[in-house]
Design a protein around this motif. Structure first.
Motif, short mmCIF file in Angstrom:
data_model
loop_
_atom_site.label_atom_id
_atom_site.label_comp_id
_atom_site.label_asym_id
_atom_site.label_seq_id
_atom_site.Cartn_x
_atom_site.Cartn_y
_atom_site.Cartn_z
N ALA A 100 -68.27 20.80 -6.00
CA ALA A 100 -67.62 19.93 -6.99
C ALA A 100 -67.28 18.56 -6.41
O ALA A 100 -67.45 17.53 -7.07
N GLN A 101 -66.83 18.53 -5.15
CA GLN A 101 -66.44 17.26 -4.56
C GLN A 101 -67.65 16.34 -4.37
O GLN A 101 -67.53 15.12 -4.47
N SER A 102 -68.81 16.91 -4.11
CA SER A 102 -70.01 16.09 -3.97
C SER A 102 -70.33 15.39 -5.29
O SER A 102 -70.74 14.22 -5.31
N TRP A 103 -70.12 16.07 -6.40
CA TRP A 103 -70.33 15.44 -7.71
C TRP A 103 -69.27 14.38 -7.98
O TRP A 103 -69.56 13.36 -8.63
N MET A 104 -68.06 14.60 -7.49
CA MET A 104 -67.02 13.58 -7.62
C MET A 104 -67.39 12.34 -6.81
O MET A 104 -67.17 11.20 -7.24
N ASP A 105 -67.97 12.55 -5.62
CA ASP A 105 -68.43 11.42 -4.82
C ASP A 105 -69.52 10.64 -5.55
O ASP A 105 -69.53 9.40 -5.53
N LEU A 106 -70.41 11.37 -6.19
CA LEU A 106 -71.47 10.72 -6.94
C LEU A 106 -70.90 9.96 -8.15
O LEU A 106 -71.35 8.84 -8.45
N LEU A 107 -69.92 10.55 -8.82
CA LEU A 107 -69.29 9.88 -9.94
C LEU A 107 -68.62 8.58 -9.49
O LEU A 107 -68.69 7.56 -10.19
N HIS A 108 -68.00 8.61 -8.34
CA HIS A 108 -67.38 7.39 -7.80
C HIS A 108 -68.42 6.33 -7.51
O HIS A 108 -68.23 5.14 -7.81
N ALA A 109 -69.55 6.74 -6.94
CA ALA A 109 -70.60 5.78 -6.63
C ALA A 109 -71.16 5.12 -7.88
O ALA A 109 -71.53 3.93 -7.86
N VAL A 110 -71.20 5.87 -8.98
CA VAL A 110 -71.76 5.34 -10.22
C VAL A 110 -70.76 4.47 -10.96
O VAL A 110 -71.14 3.46 -11.57
N THR A 111 -69.47 4.81 -10.92
CA THR A 111 -68.47 4.10 -11.71
C THR A 111 -67.77 2.98 -10.93
O THR A 111 -67.04 2.19 -11.53
N ARG A 112 -68.00 2.88 -9.65
CA ARG A 112 -67.28 1.92 -8.81
C ARG A 112 -67.70 0.48 -9.05
O ARG A 112 -66.91 -0.45 -8.93
N LEU A 113 -68.97 0.25 -9.39
CA LEU A 113 -69.53 -1.11 -9.41
C LEU A 113 -68.80 -2.06 -10.35
O LEU A 113 -68.48 -3.18 -9.93
N PRO A 114 -68.52 -1.71 -11.61
CA PRO A 114 -67.85 -2.68 -12.49
C PRO A 114 -66.51 -3.17 -11.93
O PRO A 114 -66.21 -4.38 -11.98
N LEU A 115 -65.71 -2.26 -11.39
CA LEU A 115 -64.44 -2.66 -10.81
C LEU A 115 -64.64 -3.52 -9.57
O LEU A 115 -63.91 -4.49 -9.35
N ALA A 116 -65.64 -3.17 -8.76
CA ALA A 116 -65.91 -3.95 -7.55
C ALA A 116 -66.34 -5.37 -7.90
O ALA A 116 -65.94 -6.33 -7.24
N VAL A 117 -67.16 -5.51 -8.93
CA VAL A 117 -67.60 -6.85 -9.37
C VAL A 117 -66.41 -7.67 -9.84
O VAL A 117 -66.26 -8.85 -9.50
N LEU A 118 -65.54 -7.05 -10.65
CA LEU A 118 -64.37 -7.75 -11.18
C LEU A 118 -63.45 -8.21 -10.07
O LEU A 118 -63.06 -9.40 -10.01
N THR A 119 -63.06 -7.30 -9.18
CA THR A 119 -62.11 -7.66 -8.13
C THR A 119 -62.73 -8.63 -7.12
O THR A 119 -62.04 -9.53 -6.63
N PHE A 120 -64.02 -8.48 -6.83
CA PHE A 120 -64.70 -9.42 -5.94
C PHE A 120 -64.66 -10.83 -6.53
O PHE A 120 -64.35 -11.81 -5.83
N SER A 121 -64.96 -10.94 -7.82
CA SER A 121 -64.99 -12.25 -8.48
C SER A 121 -63.60 -12.89 -8.48
O SER A 121 -63.47 -14.09 -8.23
N VAL A 122 -62.57 -12.10 -8.75
CA VAL A 122 -61.21 -12.63 -8.79
C VAL A 122 -60.79 -13.13 -7.41
O VAL A 122 -60.25 -14.24 -7.27
N VAL A 123 -61.01 -12.32 -6.38
CA VAL A 123 -60.58 -12.70 -5.03
C VAL A 123 -61.34 -13.93 -4.53
O VAL A 123 -60.74 -14.86 -3.97
N VAL A 124 -62.64 -13.97 -4.75
CA VAL A 124 -63.42 -15.12 -4.32
C VAL A 124 -62.97 -16.38 -5.05
O VAL A 124 -62.84 -17.46 -4.46
#
Length: 214
Positions: A100-124
């Motif tokens: 189950a945790q491996s699927w949670m890791d995969l879910l994180h990898a798939v859903t992480r990008l939008p938040l990473a783009v937003l926070t990266f843009s704000v900080v830069v």
């Protein structure tokens, strides 16, 4: 002040590194997931899915390292399900599919990008405006030579002139500089919060304390 600057540097580094990490993990995870699901009716699709989950574990480990720097807590690796001792090659290879945790890791990898783009843009953007005021006196001459150029201070009705322009941009830069540590901290905590929700199902231990048993 030293602690504030150290925290600002750590949060900035984690947010900036989180963007390329999330981009690579998203592309590889989505590709592997689509390929594995698309060929699941054949024998080939099953090991592809298993390899994709193993890859997601690696990205999750890197993400936990960033979370440790942001929150000051150690995030030990969770219990990943393994094949029973003496199991055959096929069971060993496909064991991640039942974890189950491996699927949670995969879910994180798939859903992480939008938040990473937003926070990266704000900080830069916040860093850019903060440094803008310091650099503006050195490149203003290149702007005023442009035909029809109007400074931002003039456009919002503060008046024209070199002094007004310089004071306005310095004040703008100072305002962003004062809020930079708090904005950067908030962005870092948003990223860490998503990681805590998906990557740390077990209690975490303080860095200064003993390592948690996993």
């Amino acid at each position: 002040m030293t602690d504030l600057l150290r925290r600002l540097g750590t949060d900035t580094r984690c947010v900036l590194l989180g963007f390329p990490l999330s981009l690579v993990s998203f592309v590889l995870s989505v590709t592997g997931l689509a390929l594995g699901v698309g060929t699941a009716v054949t024998v080939v699709g099953v090991p592809i899915l298993a390899l994709t989950l193993l890859m997601a574990r690696g990205f999750a480990t890197a993400e936990r390292s960033l979370m440790t720097d942001i929150l000051g807590r150690r995030f030990p690796p969770p219990r990943y399900r393994r094949a029973a001792p003496g199991a055959g090659t096929w069971r060993v290879m496909t064991a991640p599919l039942a974890c189950a945790q491996s699927w949670m890791d995969l879910l994180h990898a798939v859903t992480r990008l939008p938040l990473a783009v937003l926070t990266f843009s704000v900080v830069v953007s916040w860093w850019a405006v903060t440094l803008h005021g310091l650099a503006f006196p050195f490149y203003r001459w290149s702007l005023v030579g442009i035909p029809g150029y109007q400074d931002l201070s003039e456009l919002i009705g503060l008046g024209s002139g070199a002094t007004t322009s310089l004071l306005f941009h310095l004040a703008l830069s100072a305002a962003f500089a004062l809020t930079l540590p708090f904005v950067t901290r908030a962005c870092a905590l948003l990223n860490a919060g998503l990681g805590m929700a998906l990557l740390s199902p077990q209690p975490v231990a303080d860095v200064a304390g003993p390592r948690a048993t996993v």
